[in-house]
Write a protein that holds these residues in place. Structure first.
Motif, PDB file in Angstrom:
ATOM      1  N   PRO A  33      72.276  20.426  31.536  1.00  0.00           N
ATOM      2  CA  PRO A  33      73.103  20.939  32.628  1.00  0.00           C
ATOM      3  C   PRO A  33      72.946  22.449  32.763  1.00  0.00           C
ATOM      4  O   PRO A  33      72.629  23.146  31.791  1.00  0.00           O
ATOM      5  CB  PRO A  33      74.533  20.567  32.202  1.00  0.00           C
ATOM      6  CG  PRO A  33      74.370  19.553  31.117  1.00  0.00           C
ATOM      7  CD  PRO A  33      73.074  19.848  30.451  1.00  0.00           C
ATOM      8  N   ALA A  34      73.218  22.949  33.954  1.00  0.00           N
ATOM      9  CA  ALA A  34      73.062  24.389  34.203  1.00  0.00           C
ATOM     10  C   ALA A  34      74.005  25.215  33.347  1.00  0.00           C
ATOM     11  O   ALA A  34      73.691  26.352  32.978  1.00  0.00           O
ATOM     12  CB  ALA A  34      73.295  24.677  35.684  1.00  0.00           C
TER      13      ALA A  34
ATOM     14  N   GLY B 266      77.755  18.439  27.092  1.00  0.00           N
ATOM     15  CA  GLY B 266      79.076  18.479  26.504  1.00  0.00           C
ATOM     16  C   GLY B 266      79.866  17.317  27.074  1.00  0.00           C
ATOM     17  O   GLY B 266      79.296  16.335  27.563  1.00  0.00           O
ATOM     18  N   CYS B 267      81.197  17.410  27.033  1.00  0.00           N
ATOM     19  CA  CYS B 267      82.037  16.355  27.604  1.00  0.00           C
ATOM     20  C   CYS B 267      83.349  16.961  28.075  1.00  0.00           C
ATOM     21  O   CYS B 267      83.637  18.142  27.820  1.00  0.00           O
ATOM     22  CB  CYS B 267      82.285  15.246  26.592  1.00  0.00           C
ATOM     23  SG  CYS B 267      83.437  15.694  25.271  1.00  0.00           S
ATOM     24  N   ALA B 268      84.153  16.150  28.772  1.00  0.00           N
ATOM     25  CA  ALA B 268      85.492  16.588  29.178  1.00  0.00           C
ATOM     26  C   ALA B 268      86.473  16.349  28.041  1.00  0.00           C
ATOM     27  O   ALA B 268      87.297  17.205  27.723  1.00  0.00           O
ATOM     28  CB  ALA B 268      85.931  15.858  30.438  1.00  0.00           C
TER      29      ALA B 268
ATOM     30  N   LEU C 241      83.100  12.126  30.748  1.00  0.00           N
ATOM     31  CA  LEU C 241      82.437  13.243  31.417  1.00  0.00           C
ATOM     32  C   LEU C 241      83.079  13.439  32.785  1.00  0.00           C
ATOM     33  O   LEU C 241      83.469  12.467  33.440  1.00  0.00           O
ATOM     34  CB  LEU C 241      80.945  12.964  31.593  1.00  0.00           C
ATOM     35  CG  LEU C 241      80.158  12.486  30.362  1.00  0.00           C
ATOM     36  CD1 LEU C 241      78.688  12.301  30.727  1.00  0.00           C
ATOM     37  CD2 LEU C 241      80.307  13.449  29.209  1.00  0.00           C
ATOM     38  N   ASP C 242      83.164  14.699  33.243  1.00  0.00           N
ATOM     39  CA  ASP C 242      83.724  14.954  34.570  1.00  0.00           C
ATOM     40  C   ASP C 242      82.859  15.905  35.395  1.00  0.00           C
ATOM     41  O   ASP C 242      83.348  16.571  36.312  1.00  0.00           O
ATOM     42  CB  ASP C 242      85.153  15.481  34.467  1.00  0.00           C
ATOM     43  CG  ASP C 242      85.234  16.891  33.857  1.00  0.00           C
ATOM     44  OD1 ASP C 242      84.176  17.444  33.449  1.00  0.00           O
ATOM     45  OD2 ASP C 242      86.346  17.441  33.799  1.00  0.00           O
ATOM     46  N   ALA C 243      81.563  15.949  35.085  1.00  0.00           N
ATOM     47  CA  ALA C 243      80.601  16.790  35.823  1.00  0.00           C
ATOM     48  C   ALA C 243      80.908  18.276  35.689  1.00  0.00           C
ATOM     49  O   ALA C 243      80.595  19.064  36.588  1.00  0.00           O
ATOM     50  CB  ALA C 243      80.531  16.378  37.301  1.00  0.00           C
ATOM     51  N   GLY C 244      81.518  18.661  34.572  1.00  0.00           N
ATOM     52  CA  GLY C 244      81.757  20.078  34.318  1.00  0.00           C
ATOM     53  C   GLY C 244      80.452  20.824  34.103  1.00  0.00           C
ATOM     54  O   GLY C 244      79.372  20.220  34.022  1.00  0.00           O
ATOM     55  N   PRO C 245      80.502  22.158  34.007  1.00  0.00           N
ATOM     56  CA  PRO C 245      79.274  22.963  33.896  1.00  0.00           C
ATOM     57  C   PRO C 245      78.366  22.566  32.733  1.00  0.00           C
ATOM     58  O   PRO C 245      77.147  22.672  32.834  1.00  0.00           O
ATOM     59  CB  PRO C 245      79.815  24.387  33.715  1.00  0.00           C
ATOM     60  CG  PRO C 245      81.160  24.362  34.352  1.00  0.00           C
ATOM     61  CD  PRO C 245      81.714  22.995  34.082  1.00  0.00           C
ATOM     62  N   ASP C 246      78.959  22.129  31.609  1.00  0.00           N
ATOM     63  CA  ASP C 246      78.139  21.746  30.455  1.00  0.00           C
ATOM     64  C   ASP C 246      77.778  20.260  30.457  1.00  0.00           C
ATOM     65  O   ASP C 246      77.242  19.741  29.484  1.00  0.00           O
ATOM     66  CB  ASP C 246      78.822  22.125  29.148  1.00  0.00           C
ATOM     67  CG  ASP C 246      80.130  21.371  28.923  1.00  0.00           C
ATOM     68  OD1 ASP C 246      80.622  20.716  29.877  1.00  0.00           O
ATOM     69  OD2 ASP C 246      80.679  21.443  27.803  1.00  0.00           O
ATOM     70  N   GLN C 247      78.079  19.561  31.575  1.00  0.00           N
ATOM     71  CA  GLN C 247      77.787  18.126  31.670  1.00  0.00           C
ATOM     72  C   GLN C 247      76.821  17.790  32.812  1.00  0.00           C
ATOM     73  O   GLN C 247      76.081  16.834  32.743  1.00  0.00           O
ATOM     74  CB  GLN C 247      79.093  17.347  31.867  1.00  0.00           C
ATOM     75  CG  GLN C 247      80.062  17.516  30.711  1.00  0.00           C
ATOM     76  CD  GLN C 247      81.496  17.345  31.150  1.00  0.00           C
ATOM     77  OE1 GLN C 247      81.859  16.312  31.708  1.00  0.00           O
ATOM     78  NE2 GLN C 247      82.325  18.365  30.927  1.00  0.00           N
ATOM     79  N   GLY C 248      76.863  18.586  33.861  1.00  0.00           N
ATOM     80  CA  GLY C 248      75.934  18.387  34.968  1.00  0.00           C
ATOM     81  C   GLY C 248      76.251  17.159  35.807  1.00  0.00           C
ATOM     82  O   GLY C 248      77.318  16.568  35.708  1.00  0.00           O
ATOM     83  N   SER C 249      75.297  16.780  36.631  1.00  0.00           N
ATOM     84  CA  SER C 249      75.489  15.651  37.533  1.00  0.00           C
ATOM     85  C   SER C 249      75.509  14.338  36.761  1.00  0.00           C
ATOM     86  O   SER C 249      74.908  14.216  35.692  1.00  0.00           O
ATOM     87  CB  SER C 249      74.376  15.620  38.583  1.00  0.00           C
ATOM     88  OG  SER C 249      73.109  15.520  37.967  1.00  0.00           O
ATOM     89  N   ARG C 250      76.179  13.356  37.317  1.00  0.00           N
ATOM     90  CA  ARG C 250      76.336  12.066  36.638  1.00  0.00           C
ATOM     91  C   ARG C 250      74.984  11.418  36.339  1.00  0.00           C
ATOM     92  O   ARG C 250      74.799  10.788  35.294  1.00  0.00           O
ATOM     93  CB  ARG C 250      77.197  11.143  37.501  1.00  0.00           C
ATOM     94  CG  ARG C 250      77.353   9.744  36.955  1.00  0.00           C
ATOM     95  CD  ARG C 250      78.250   8.922  37.860  1.00  0.00           C
ATOM     96  NE  ARG C 250      79.644   9.298  37.722  1.00  0.00           N
ATOM     97  CZ  ARG C 250      80.598   8.892  38.557  1.00  0.00           C
ATOM     98  NH1 ARG C 250      80.299   8.159  39.594  1.00  0.00           N
ATOM     99  NH2 ARG C 250      81.853   9.246  38.348  1.00  0.00           N
ATOM    100  N   ARG C 251      74.036  11.536  37.243  1.00  0.00           N
ATOM    101  CA  ARG C 251      72.783  10.796  37.099  1.00  0.00           C
ATOM    102  C   ARG C 251      71.959  11.243  35.893  1.00  0.00           C
ATOM    103  O   ARG C 251      71.187  10.458  35.352  1.00  0.00           O
ATOM    104  CB  ARG C 251      71.949  10.890  38.377  1.00  0.00           C
ATOM    105  CG  ARG C 251      71.446  12.265  38.695  1.00  0.00           C
ATOM    106  CD  ARG C 251      70.943  12.369  40.129  1.00  0.00           C
ATOM    107  NE  ARG C 251      70.299  13.652  40.343  1.00  0.00           N
ATOM    108  CZ  ARG C 251      69.023  13.799  40.664  1.00  0.00           C
ATOM    109  NH1 ARG C 251      68.274  12.731  40.844  1.00  0.00           N
ATOM    110  NH2 ARG C 251      68.499  14.991  40.824  1.00  0.00           N
TER     111      ARG C 251
ATOM    112  N   LEU D  14      84.526  11.040  37.365  1.00  0.00           N
ATOM    113  CA  LEU D  14      84.700  10.715  35.950  1.00  0.00           C
ATOM    114  C   LEU D  14      83.751   9.603  35.521  1.00  0.00           C
ATOM    115  O   LEU D  14      83.624   8.578  36.188  1.00  0.00           O
ATOM    116  CB  LEU D  14      86.137  10.289  35.677  1.00  0.00           C
ATOM    117  CG  LEU D  14      87.222  11.309  36.029  1.00  0.00           C
ATOM    118  CD1 LEU D  14      88.603  10.717  35.775  1.00  0.00           C
ATOM    119  CD2 LEU D  14      87.040  12.590  35.233  1.00  0.00           C
ATOM    120  N   THR D  15      83.092   9.796  34.379  1.00  0.00           N
ATOM    121  CA  THR D  15      82.250   8.780  33.768  1.00  0.00           C
ATOM    122  C   THR D  15      82.789   8.501  32.374  1.00  0.00           C
ATOM    123  O   THR D  15      82.888   9.399  31.551  1.00  0.00           O
ATOM    124  CB  THR D  15      80.782   9.252  33.670  1.00  0.00           C
ATOM    125  OG1 THR D  15      80.305   9.609  34.970  1.00  0.00           O
ATOM    126  CG2 THR D  15      79.901   8.149  33.100  1.00  0.00           C
TER     127      THR D  15
END
Length: 222
Positions: free
Chosen positions: A90-91, A126-128, A139-149, A184-185
């Motif tokens: 992730p970015a 990372g994770c939420a 996961l909630d697509a936060g900066p350390d998680q990136g896009s779901r795919r 959310l994943t």
């Protein structure tokens, strides 16, 4: 006579159940008590983290523990043992986490195609938060998680969980901390399904291998 279609029978039952409800009554007029248990029993934080590790492993995830300074070396070792040559990140993943990783880092981006993601060996995020009672990482697509795919297409997912502030005991506790408007994943072990003969197959709609790293301390400044 079959009594009409299934839809008609269901709607008929709903109408009969509502027949004695006054037209002026609204759902909010009768609040539902939500005084159920927040978690099953009392535990120390250390015991909660231990329960998380136990349930993750029960779901066939691989669990590792380290402190914050030891995270980069552990990630480098796990990727090296895996033989990962290209890793999507992730970015917002802290730069120090993979400073010593023996792999090419591919930055998460909307221009990455599914074919390109399928060609990478691993993903590190990372994770939420993580839920001990269910062995679930969210996961909630936060900066350390990136896009779901990026966590669904690569075959190997390394997920970092901060044990000091990201581990909760139960689903109700998790819901209170999560934002429902975010994507959310919920992940409980590697992707798996079973056919009609109950033969388990992993990697059908996500990574075959999930590795969770439980980190004591705060690795965000690495």
């Amino acid at each position: 006579m079959n009594g009409g279609t299934s839809r008609e029978r269901i709607l008929g039952r709903v109408r009969r159940a509502l027949a004695d409800v006054p037209p002026s009554e609204h759902p909010g007029d009768h609040p539902v008590a939500r005084d159920y248990a927040v978690q099953h029993g009392e535990r120390t934080h250390s015991a909660t983290v231990g329960l998380l590790a136990e349930n993750l492993e029960d779901y066939r995830a691989r669990v590792h523990r380290t402190d914050a300074p030891g995270l980069p070396a552990l990630l480098a070792r796990l990727l090296g043992e895996r033989g990962a040559r290209r890793v999507v990140v992730p970015a917002g993943l802290p730069g120090g986490w993979l400073a010593g990783a023996p792999a090419e880092l591919v930055l998460d981006s909307p221009v990455l195609t599914d074919h390109e993601l399928d060609s990478v060996d691993s993903v590190v995020t990372g994770c939420a938060l993580a839920i001990a009672e269910t062995g679930t990482v969210v996961l909630d697509a936060g900066p350390d998680q990136g896009s779901r795919r990026i966590t669904l297409i690569p075959d190997h997912h390394l997920c970092v969980v901060r044990t000091d502030d990201q581990v909760v005991g139960s689903v109700p506790q998790a819901i209170r901390r999560l934002t429902p408007a975010r994507p959310l994943t919920w992940i409980s072990g590697p992707s798996a399904t079973s056919d009609i003969e109950l033969e388990r197959v992993e990697g059908v709609h996500g990574p075959r291998t999930l590795e969770v790293i439980l980190v004591a301390g705060d690795p965000r400044e690495l």
